[in-house]
Write an enzyme that holds these catalytic residues in place. Structure first.
Site, mmCIF file in Angstrom:
data_model
loop_
_atom_site.group_PDB
_atom_site.id
_atom_site.type_symbol
_atom_site.label_atom_id
_atom_site.label_comp_id
_atom_site.label_asym_id
_atom_site.label_seq_id
_atom_site.Cartn_x
_atom_site.Cartn_y
_atom_site.Cartn_z
ATOM 1 N N PHE A 1 61.287 16.490 13.274
ATOM 2 C CA PHE A 1 62.080 17.712 13.278
ATOM 3 C C PHE A 1 61.191 18.792 13.881
ATOM 4 O O PHE A 1 60.026 18.935 13.490
ATOM 5 C CB PHE A 1 62.501 18.101 11.851
ATOM 6 C CG PHE A 1 63.479 19.235 11.847
ATOM 7 C CD1 PHE A 1 64.812 19.012 12.111
ATOM 8 C CD2 PHE A 1 63.060 20.533 11.631
ATOM 9 C CE1 PHE A 1 65.716 20.063 12.144
ATOM 10 C CE2 PHE A 1 63.953 21.587 11.667
ATOM 11 C CZ PHE A 1 65.300 21.353 11.926
ATOM 12 N N ASP B 1 56.779 14.968 5.274
ATOM 13 C CA ASP B 1 57.982 15.813 5.256
ATOM 14 C C ASP B 1 59.131 14.931 4.772
ATOM 15 O O ASP B 1 59.576 14.029 5.491
ATOM 16 C CB ASP B 1 58.250 16.356 6.661
ATOM 17 C CG ASP B 1 59.522 17.203 6.708
ATOM 18 O OD1 ASP B 1 60.295 17.197 5.727
ATOM 19 O OD2 ASP B 1 59.753 17.854 7.745
ATOM 20 N N TYR C 1 68.068 22.347 0.559
ATOM 21 C CA TYR C 1 69.470 22.571 0.925
ATOM 22 C C TYR C 1 70.175 21.376 1.541
ATOM 23 O O TYR C 1 71.337 21.479 1.900
ATOM 24 C CB TYR C 1 69.614 23.797 1.835
ATOM 25 C CG TYR C 1 68.822 23.803 3.134
ATOM 26 C CD1 TYR C 1 69.284 23.111 4.250
ATOM 27 C CD2 TYR C 1 67.652 24.520 3.246
ATOM 28 C CE1 TYR C 1 68.579 23.140 5.441
ATOM 29 C CE2 TYR C 1 66.936 24.559 4.430
ATOM 30 C CZ TYR C 1 67.402 23.872 5.531
ATOM 31 O OH TYR C 1 66.702 23.907 6.695
ATOM 32 N N LYS C 2 69.496 20.259 1.640
ATOM 33 C CA LYS C 2 70.144 19.062 2.185
ATOM 34 C C LYS C 2 70.564 18.169 1.018
ATOM 35 O O LYS C 2 71.554 18.455 0.338
ATOM 36 C CB LYS C 2 69.180 18.345 3.132
ATOM 37 C CG LYS C 2 68.775 19.186 4.350
ATOM 38 C CD LYS C 2 67.748 18.448 5.211
ATOM 39 C CE LYS C 2 67.163 19.332 6.297
ATOM 40 N NZ LYS C 2 68.105 19.579 7.401
ATOM 41 N N ARG D 1 75.668 12.322 14.467
ATOM 42 C CA ARG D 1 74.892 12.020 13.270
ATOM 43 C C ARG D 1 75.802 12.097 12.049
ATOM 44 O O ARG D 1 76.527 13.077 11.859
ATOM 45 C CB ARG D 1 73.758 13.049 13.163
ATOM 46 C CG ARG D 1 72.668 12.674 12.215
ATOM 47 C CD ARG D 1 71.506 13.659 12.346
ATOM 48 N NE ARG D 1 71.869 14.986 11.887
ATOM 49 C CZ ARG D 1 71.028 15.827 11.268
ATOM 50 N NH1 ARG D 1 69.768 15.480 11.061
ATOM 51 N NH2 ARG D 1 71.427 17.008 10.879
#
Lengths: 418, 418
Positions: free
Chosen positions: A127, A203, A228-229, A377
């Protein structure tokens, strides 16, 4: 293999031991939400909890809430809950700041622990913020370090990577790649890095909360994760940071704000780092966002991660089978691993018209996202995704292709956030 | 001088042009809240706005809210509103992270702009996080810099300070001191620093929102400020950062996360800083806390800062007169400036039993706070503090002293957060 039917998927839902968890989320039945790997949906418990935090704690109890409602400890109390999800000790995780800021802290601390080694090893398809943070720190420190990209899977096999030479200070990797969905063997990579004298920073933004993560058993040195995921903590929820116990005294992070001081409310002149994980804190935490995060973490803690992983694998298995049966002929190919043991909780399909196809899907309330140049995705979050959702997603995708719906001009327009 | 009466203060309320603003806050009439310089109270508009953000934006619109509700721009749209309060251009302020993190960013950037100067000049009685952040960065950069403390008022007079020698890279000061309430002459200090070749960083946590701040006219290079005090943005609300236009391209901050990238959603491999103030952003902003902050900023923007300052001076004047008339005999002395032109929006009284006295006051719902070793701190926030509040505070304080109420054991107990 016999083609799957809607009936088959309904039966899978009936026998799903996580079925009732979906009721804990505010998700309209007409939405198929496959983007929880970007923003988790709203837990039903969150509005009432925030209402109390806003009206009672802030509104009525005012400044006293730092004591009365223990706001001051939230970064550590939420951290201790979250620790259970990621195989950490309750004293090894703090919730604070953003993933990016937390990465910066632990990278700076880790480089200090390896002053004679000047290479940071990472993967090119991280990312991007991970690479950006490395670059920002390197630049700030005078560009004495080298950023080296490698194929991270090469680090899974003992002795097979020439990348792990004795110049490597830190190996910074995503546990699950945000595009490809490739899940790395954290224990193997960490152990190979350790043998080479390098420290690891993981990560876990795309793994923690979606599958078992065992930072302790893997021997991970540092980790960060996202609120938040898969933790459903709300948009831009604070992140979290893990520092293995043995590094907590030695690894000093540079963002030494008052919440990381040994005695923040003594207002001493000089900085003295707190003992333990609290020294990862910097400024005053955003309490409302922290409280929303706590609700999400509490919800995730109810469910054994093994059950989550089993369901995730099953959801992906049926999606892949349906893709082969019904989507391959429309030009889709699978870009994420087919082997569930090396795949996160997402599937990526490749299609040259991926962008407008995803916009058309979203218009039909089947919500995934697009990653340039050609990746659709789909996240399968077992806490609220049903097997019939998978059926519906494929049905809609077929319709979009058969009717060439994606070719309408509105679906080609670029949005600010994709 | 004729002693003030309750009647006098009621009359002052009747002619107060900001009187109606108090109705915009959720403040129980039985509370005298003199701690808005620590945590601003809840605006009445905030719960409904957050309810919409939670239920509609997060709950229903999900990931699409980044576009549909322009979450992605909140750091800059709130920043542009806030800019008006502090004399900045709409393209010079961003809301993000905490005060501490923002200080770290601009200090690192400022030191880079003065590579041949190795002194950071600040004041010893800064809010401690300011000094801690300096110390953390210095340590990270190898302790090549020198931290020098000075009496900041010596910097107000041209040529009178030997502190501003040619080793000084950065002058980092609080516009209003958090304990003493001393307001510095920002324009004079900045101009003297400028002439000496030093850059200025202003911490406006205890001034912005309470009195006119003019970063532009003062020539300030960098500034940071707080969202949760005078801006009433909620507990731990994000802070804000100001970078004068002329430094935005040259001063690169080290926390180069994806939100500060020129094209965050292009997911490029290498960091390219955004043009303008957006390059101060790092990670994903905490949206719920940002939205609460926006309500507070909107509220403050309704009222001319000059009116706020005039009322603040008037509130302080009557509090000081009542202190002289009724409190001096109980051993209180005034520790903040009596001259309104050099005093922020707070009054500090010194008393050797300050801690238990403040606890007793709080038990009577007159809420100020205590700063070690002997300071009772009272913030006068003109948006919601009435003149009769001042009367009541003094009345209760007199009672607490006359009845020796403060000497009960419960009021001597130390709290985690003071």
């Amino acid at each position: 293999m016999v083609p799957l039917t809607a009936d088959d998927l309904e039966k899978l839902d009936q026998s799903d031991r996580l079925r009732s968890v979906r009721d804990q989320f505010e998700l309209s039945p007409d939405v198929v939400y496959l983007d929880g790997n970007s923003l988790g949906p709203l837990p039903k418990a969150t509005p009432a909890r925030l209402e109390k935090a806003i009206r009672q704690e802030w509104g009525k109890d005012l400044i006293n809430s730092w004591n009365k409602h223990n706001w001051v400890s939230l970064p550590l109390t939420i951290g201790a809950k979250l620790a259970k999800l990621v195989g950490a000790g309750p004293d090894e995780v703090a919730c604070c700041d953003s993933v990016s800021v937390n990465l910066y802290k632990v990278l700076s601390a880790a480089l200090e622990l390896r002053p004679d080694r000047m290479t940071i090893l990472t993967e090119e398809s991280n990312f991007p913020t991970d690479t950006y943070i490395i670059q920002g720190l390197m630049r700030q420190l005078g560009n004495h370090h080298t950023l080296r990209f490698c194929d991270p899977t090469s680090l899974e096999h003992p002795g097979s990577s020439h990348q792990l030479d004795d110049s490597v200070a830190v190996v910074l990797l995503s546990h699950v790649n945000y595009v490809s969905g490739r899940l790395l063997d954290m224990a193997a990579v960490t152990s190979n890095a350790y043998r080479a004298g390098a420290l690891t920073i993981w990560d876990t933004a795309h793994s923690a909360g979606a599958l078992p993560v065992d930072l302790g058993a893997s021997g991970a040195d540092f980790a960060v994760g996202c609120g938040y995921k898969y933790l459903n903590g709300g948009p831009g929820a604070p992140g979290w940071v893990y520092v293995a116990r043995q590094h907590q005294a030695g690894a000093q992070q540079p963002l030494s704000g008052w919440f990381g001081h040994a005695a923040p409310f003594d207002f001493e002149r000089n900085f003295r780092p707190a003992e333990g994980i609290r020294n990862q804190l910097c400024g005053t935490p955003p309490i409302l966002s922290m409280i929303a995060l706590e609700v999400g973490v509490d919800l995730a803690c109810q469910v054994p991660m093994k059950h989550v992983r089993d369901k995730s694998n099953a959801l992906i298995r049926v999606f892949l089978q349906l893709t082969d049966e019904r989507l391959a002929s429309h030009g889709f190919s699978v870009a994420s691993p087919r082997d569930p043991s090396i795949c996160g909780s997402q599937v990526c399909l490749r299609h040259s018209n991926g962008y407008p196809i995803m916009q058309a899907l979203v218009a039909h309330k089947v919500i995934g996202d697009f990653r340039s140049p050609d990746i659709l995705r789909f996240g399968f979050c077992p806490l609220y995704t049903c097997f019939v959702d998978v059926w519906r997603a494929v049905e809609v995708l077929c319709d979009v292709m058969v009717n060439k719906e994606w070719d309408q001009p509105e679906f080609h327009k670029k949005k600010a956030v994709t």
